[in-house]
Design a protein around this motif. Structure first.
Motif, PDB file in Angstrom:
ATOM      1  N   ARG A   1      83.280  13.988 112.889  1.00  0.00           N
ATOM      2  CA  ARG A   1      82.616  15.190 112.362  1.00  0.00           C
ATOM      3  C   ARG A   1      82.335  16.176 113.492  1.00  0.00           C
ATOM      4  O   ARG A   1      82.507  17.394 113.323  1.00  0.00           O
ATOM      5  CB  ARG A   1      81.308  14.794 111.664  1.00  0.00           C
ATOM      6  CG  ARG A   1      80.554  15.971 111.075  1.00  0.00           C
ATOM      7  CD  ARG A   1      81.257  16.528 109.873  1.00  0.00           C
ATOM      8  NE  ARG A   1      80.642  17.763 109.412  1.00  0.00           N
ATOM      9  CZ  ARG A   1      80.942  18.332 108.249  1.00  0.00           C
ATOM     10  NH1 ARG A   1      81.839  17.763 107.439  1.00  0.00           N
ATOM     11  NH2 ARG A   1      80.361  19.443 107.870  1.00  0.00           N
ATOM     12  N   GLU A   2      81.901  15.670 114.610  1.00  0.00           N
ATOM     13  CA  GLU A   2      81.657  16.533 115.756  1.00  0.00           C
ATOM     14  C   GLU A   2      82.951  17.221 116.215  1.00  0.00           C
ATOM     15  O   GLU A   2      82.961  18.411 116.526  1.00  0.00           O
ATOM     16  CB  GLU A   2      81.039  15.733 116.891  1.00  0.00           C
ATOM     17  CG  GLU A   2      79.638  15.214 116.583  1.00  0.00           C
ATOM     18  CD  GLU A   2      79.088  14.348 117.697  1.00  0.00           C
ATOM     19  OE1 GLU A   2      79.815  14.169 118.708  1.00  0.00           O
ATOM     20  OE2 GLU A   2      77.958  13.844 117.563  1.00  0.00           O
TER      21      GLU A   2
ATOM     22  N   ARG B   1      86.197  12.150 104.487  1.00  0.00           N
ATOM     23  CA  ARG B   1      85.494  10.859 104.502  1.00  0.00           C
ATOM     24  C   ARG B   1      86.265   9.888 103.620  1.00  0.00           C
ATOM     25  O   ARG B   1      86.711  10.226 102.519  1.00  0.00           O
ATOM     26  CB  ARG B   1      84.072  11.018 103.982  1.00  0.00           C
ATOM     27  CG  ARG B   1      83.172  11.853 104.845  1.00  0.00           C
ATOM     28  CD  ARG B   1      82.846  11.174 106.161  1.00  0.00           C
ATOM     29  NE  ARG B   1      82.040   9.996 105.969  1.00  0.00           N
ATOM     30  CZ  ARG B   1      80.728   9.953 106.126  1.00  0.00           C
ATOM     31  NH1 ARG B   1      80.069  11.058 106.483  1.00  0.00           N
ATOM     32  NH2 ARG B   1      80.068   8.822 105.970  1.00  0.00           N
TER      33      ARG B   1
ATOM     34  N   ASP C   1      83.791  19.915 113.616  1.00  0.00           N
ATOM     35  CA  ASP C   1      82.953  21.115 113.738  1.00  0.00           C
ATOM     36  C   ASP C   1      83.400  21.970 114.920  1.00  0.00           C
ATOM     37  O   ASP C   1      83.464  23.208 114.818  1.00  0.00           O
ATOM     38  CB  ASP C   1      81.486  20.720 113.895  1.00  0.00           C
ATOM     39  CG  ASP C   1      80.904  20.136 112.617  1.00  0.00           C
ATOM     40  OD1 ASP C   1      81.483  20.390 111.537  1.00  0.00           O
ATOM     41  OD2 ASP C   1      79.883  19.421 112.711  1.00  0.00           O
TER      42      ASP C   1
ATOM     43  N   TYR D   1      88.865  17.467 107.517  1.00  0.00           N
ATOM     44  CA  TYR D   1      87.952  16.339 107.737  1.00  0.00           C
ATOM     45  C   TYR D   1      87.733  15.672 106.385  1.00  0.00           C
ATOM     46  O   TYR D   1      87.255  16.304 105.435  1.00  0.00           O
ATOM     47  CB  TYR D   1      86.628  16.821 108.316  1.00  0.00           C
ATOM     48  CG  TYR D   1      85.589  15.737 108.466  1.00  0.00           C
ATOM     49  CD1 TYR D   1      85.647  14.852 109.536  1.00  0.00           C
ATOM     50  CD2 TYR D   1      84.561  15.615 107.543  1.00  0.00           C
ATOM     51  CE1 TYR D   1      84.693  13.852 109.672  1.00  0.00           C
ATOM     52  CE2 TYR D   1      83.601  14.632 107.677  1.00  0.00           C
ATOM     53  CZ  TYR D   1      83.678  13.751 108.744  1.00  0.00           C
ATOM     54  OH  TYR D   1      82.725  12.768 108.871  1.00  0.00           O
TER      55      TYR D   1
ATOM     56  N   ASP E   1      85.243   6.603 113.478  1.00  0.00           N
ATOM     57  CA  ASP E   1      83.843   6.786 113.135  1.00  0.00           C
ATOM     58  C   ASP E   1      83.608   8.181 112.566  1.00  0.00           C
ATOM     59  O   ASP E   1      84.024   9.195 113.141  1.00  0.00           O
ATOM     60  CB  ASP E   1      82.976   6.573 114.371  1.00  0.00           C
ATOM     61  CG  ASP E   1      81.515   6.766 114.063  1.00  0.00           C
ATOM     62  OD1 ASP E   1      80.936   5.957 113.319  1.00  0.00           O
ATOM     63  OD2 ASP E   1      80.956   7.781 114.546  1.00  0.00           O
ATOM     64  N   ALA E   2      82.935   8.234 111.415  1.00  0.00           N
ATOM     65  CA  ALA E   2      82.760   9.500 110.703  1.00  0.00           C
ATOM     66  C   ALA E   2      81.956  10.514 111.509  1.00  0.00           C
ATOM     67  O   ALA E   2      82.287  11.706 111.546  1.00  0.00           O
ATOM     68  CB  ALA E   2      82.103   9.251 109.349  1.00  0.00           C
ATOM     69  N   GLU E   3      80.883  10.094 112.163  1.00  0.00           N
ATOM     70  CA  GLU E   3      80.041  11.023 112.894  1.00  0.00           C
ATOM     71  C   GLU E   3      80.775  11.596 114.103  1.00  0.00           C
ATOM     72  O   GLU E   3      80.687  12.788 114.398  1.00  0.00           O
ATOM     73  CB  GLU E   3      78.749  10.339 113.326  1.00  0.00           C
ATOM     74  CG  GLU E   3      77.811  10.011 112.160  1.00  0.00           C
ATOM     75  CD  GLU E   3      77.430  11.248 111.369  1.00  0.00           C
ATOM     76  OE1 GLU E   3      77.190  12.315 111.983  1.00  0.00           O
ATOM     77  OE2 GLU E   3      77.389  11.164 110.125  1.00  0.00           O
ATOM     78  N   THR E   4      81.492  10.728 114.800  1.00  0.00           N
ATOM     79  CA  THR E   4      82.244  11.202 115.973  1.00  0.00           C
ATOM     80  C   THR E   4      83.301  12.218 115.565  1.00  0.00           C
ATOM     81  O   THR E   4      83.459  13.276 116.192  1.00  0.00           O
ATOM     82  CB  THR E   4      82.896  10.026 116.695  1.00  0.00           C
ATOM     83  OG1 THR E   4      81.881   9.091 117.097  1.00  0.00           O
ATOM     84  CG2 THR E   4      83.664  10.497 117.913  1.00  0.00           C
TER      85      THR E   4
ATOM     86  N   ASP F   1      82.125   3.544 106.941  1.00  0.00           N
ATOM     87  CA  ASP F   1      81.798   4.735 107.734  1.00  0.00           C
ATOM     88  C   ASP F   1      83.029   5.227 108.467  1.00  0.00           C
ATOM     89  O   ASP F   1      82.988   5.435 109.680  1.00  0.00           O
ATOM     90  CB  ASP F   1      80.667   4.394 108.720  1.00  0.00           C
ATOM     91  CG  ASP F   1      79.996   5.665 109.247  1.00  0.00           C
ATOM     92  OD1 ASP F   1      80.179   6.732 108.617  1.00  0.00           O
ATOM     93  OD2 ASP F   1      79.297   5.593 110.276  1.00  0.00           O
ATOM     94  N   THR F   2      84.110   5.436 107.717  1.00  0.00           N
ATOM     95  CA  THR F   2      85.370   5.854 108.315  1.00  0.00           C
ATOM     96  C   THR F   2      85.748   7.244 107.794  1.00  0.00           C
ATOM     97  O   THR F   2      85.517   7.578 106.625  1.00  0.00           O
ATOM     98  CB  THR F   2      86.475   4.860 107.979  1.00  0.00           C
ATOM     99  OG1 THR F   2      86.082   3.564 108.439  1.00  0.00           O
ATOM    100  CG2 THR F   2      87.793   5.259 108.627  1.00  0.00           C
ATOM    101  N   ALA F   3      86.308   8.053 108.686  1.00  0.00           N
ATOM    102  CA  ALA F   3      86.739   9.410 108.311  1.00  0.00           C
ATOM    103  C   ALA F   3      88.097   9.695 108.928  1.00  0.00           C
ATOM    104  O   ALA F   3      88.514   9.043 109.895  1.00  0.00           O
ATOM    105  CB  ALA F   3      85.718  10.439 108.761  1.00  0.00           C
TER     106      ALA F   3
END
Length: 610
Positions: free
Chosen positions: A159-160, A120, A163, A118, A154-157, A78-80
């Motif tokens: 991603r925010e 992934r 965006d 961004y 962290d991918a989700e962090t 789960d790395t970006a």
């Protein structure tokens, strides 16, 4: 009102938009040439992100490789990777694997300076322990080339973060372009409809001139130009043009005109634009900085004047608009100081306030336009009311005037009739009375009967012509018929062959006085035939020839006696009536023939009827 020129006229604006954070490892950079496909083995130096290589290697145009190393933890699924920007174009490799490559890494370079990345990370690509990120950046020293902040985690962090950065860099720019172009065309249309509202025209020009600058924020290629310098030249023309239009808008909106100072400002802006256009590639940055400084001074001076004009006797809309301008100017100054490194906060507030400011200005201008339209509509209503009142008064006046003219015409007709009665019936009655008083025994019954018949015919003629109470009530043909009938009976009683040729009289309408005068002339001419000619035949012609009316009365009698050309009472009466008609009367006589001619011009109404 807009971003300061030093914050938008080049791709380096993105370098200051988001504070950097430390990369969790080592960052190195090494120069290479345009054709390099792999990173060099030597020449690596330690750098910190964000990096502007023009500060380290002034004047260097080409490729710089950035090598970022870090230690990855055991969690690999789960790395970006998040890269805020790279200037101008590049490619990204992780552990030797190509993840992303821009379309053009040599001139004309892809303009990816304001595009966040961004990516992934596939788990097989990363390994526990040390990993390497290679970023190849192609750039030109005049446009602050380099690499912006880079984060991995962290991918989700991330991603925010991506965006938010995409909204700030791309979407807001697109929205601003759409709003600016729409408002520019809208206010251009308003100005074309109301040329005196020059403030609308200058605001439209400002928004349309700003379009290339906004396009610079979202464009990813130098199209339609073949090189980066050519694309930037367009921007450097748009910045001074937009600045000058804004200054003109402020002056016109505040109802000020300073011709000499305006010319001086425009000359300075044009000179700054020419410096950028004519400068060689090596001097582009200095020329651009000069043009941006001049543009910024023009905008700042206009905004300061705006505040001064608005808050010293200005209108409420001017004050409100000046607050929007002051807010935008303050945001621009803050961003300029951040770019220059004077302050630590590098958040781009001008981008955040741009759209609100433009919409606020548009609302103020539109409300002013609507208010002016309502004022004009109110004026039109008042004007229409005044016109209606004036029309009513005029109609009443014309009605009274028409009534007076009718009364005057009737009085004139009565006076004419009275004169005719006096001259005709009156004269004949006085003559007959005088004859009876002087020698009643010499007046035979036959002569008395003839006199009474003449009186009767004269009275009938007056009655026939006077029976028309209004102009054009009876045509000339209708008025002629009774006279023709009576005279035909008289000629028949005297065994005189009377031949009538009458043409196109049904559409001839004359006034009562004109009709009476014309018929009197005809009656007198026929009466002379009966009394004096001894003729066996008489020819009567009365024709309408369009613009004139022609009357001919000819007989085959004895003609007038020598000296008969001297006018008697009847002749004088005929001449007087002809003059009143504006006609030409001629009487020709010789033994065996007498001819009376009358040529009468028809008045306009009668001619039109004909």
């Amino acid at each position: 009102m807009f971003l300061l020129a030093c914050c938008v006229s080049g791709p380096f604006a993105a370098h200051a938009q988001v504070p950097s954070s430390a990369w969790p490892g080592r960052v190195e950079a090494a120069r290479s040439d345009w054709s390099a496909q792999t990173a060099p083995d030597a020449g690596w130096v330690d750098v910190a992100l964000p990096d502007d290589w023009s500060l380290r290697w002034p004047g260097f145009d080409g490729v710089v490789w950035y090598r970022l190393t870090w230690n990855q933890s055991a969690r690999l699924d789960d790395t970006a990777l998040f890269i805020e920007y790279l200037t101008l174009a590049g490619e990204i490799r992780v552990n030797g694997t190509l993840l992303e490559r821009d379309a053009s890494l040599a001139e004309p370079l892809s303009r990816m300076w304001n595009v966040p990345r961004y990516l992934r990370m596939p788990p097989p690509l990363l390994r526990a322990g040390e990993n390497t990120l290679l970023v190849r950046v192609s750039g030109l020293s005049q446009y602050r080339p380099g690499l912006g902040p880079v984060r991995i985690g962290d991918a989700e962090t991330l991603r925010e973060r991506f965006d938010a950065a995409r909204w700030l860099r791309q979407y807001l720019g697109l929205i601003g372009m759409a709003i600016g172009a729409t408002l520019g065309l809208f206010f251009l249309a308003l100005w074309l409809l109301r040329r005196r509202e020059t403030a609308y025209g200058w605001y439209a020009a400002n928004q349309l001139a700003w379009f290339p600058i906004a396009w610079n924020m979202v464009s990813t290629s130098p199209w339609p130009f073949a090189a980066t310098d050519a694309f930037q030249n367009l921007i450097e023309i748009a910045v001074p043009l937009s600045s000058g239009c804004w200054a003109m808008f402020v002056l016109r909106f505040c109802e000020r005109r300073w011709p000499r100072r305006e010319i001086a400002v425009w000359m300075a802006l044009i000179a700054a634009s020419l410096c950028v256009l004519l400068a060689p590639h090596e001097a582009k940055k200095s020329a651009r900085d000069l043009a941006n400084l001049v543009s910024t001074l023009a905008v700042g001076g206009a905004d300061i004047l705006f505040l001064w004009f608005a808050w010293r006797g200005g209108r409420n809309d001017q004050r409100l608009l000046s607050l929007f301008a002051a807010a935008a100017f303050g945001a621009g100054v803050h961003d300029a100081l951040g770019v220059a490194g004077v302050i630590g906060d590098t958040t781009n507030y001008a981008t955040l306030t741009e759209h609100v400011t433009v919409i606020g200005i548009a609302i103020v201008l539109a409300s002013n336009f609507v208010r002016n339209l309502r004022r004009i509509e109110g004026f039109n209503v008042e004007l229409q009311h005044s016109v209606d009142e004036a029309r009513t008064e005029l109609a009443a006046t014309l009605s009274r005037q028409h009534e007076l003219e009718l009364v005057h015409a009737r009085l004139g007709e009565r006076v004419s009739l009275a004169h005719d009665l006096h001259d005709g019936l009156g004269g004949m009655l006085i003559g007959n009375i005088a004859e009876l008083e002087q020698a009643p025994e010499q007046v035979s019954s036959r002569k008395m009967l003839d006199s009474l018949r003449e009186l009767r015919d004269d009275l009938r003629l007056i009655i026939d012509t006077a029976s028309a109470q209004h102009y054009g009530e009876h045509s000339l043909a209708e008025l002629l018929a009774p006279l023709r009938h009576r005279m035909a009976r008289l000629f028949e009683a005297r065994d005189i062959d009377a031949r009538w040729r009458v043409g196109d009289l049904k559409m001839i309408y004359l006034t009562t006085t004109q009709s009476l005068d014309l018929l009197r002339i005809l009656q007198e001419a026929l009466a002379n035939v009966l009394k004096h000619s001894g003729a066996a035949r008489v020819d009567v012609e009365l024709h309408n020839e369009g613009s004139v009316l022609r009357l001919k009365v000819g007989d085959d009698g004895r003609g007038m006696p020598p000296g008969g050309q001297v006018a008697g009472t009847g002749m004088r009466s005929m001449q007087a009536r002809a003059r009143r008609l504006g006609a030409t009367l001629s009487i020709g006589s010789e033994p065996g023939a007498t001819l009376v001619r009358l040529t009468m011009p028809l008045p306009a109404p009668a001619a039109n009827q004909a």
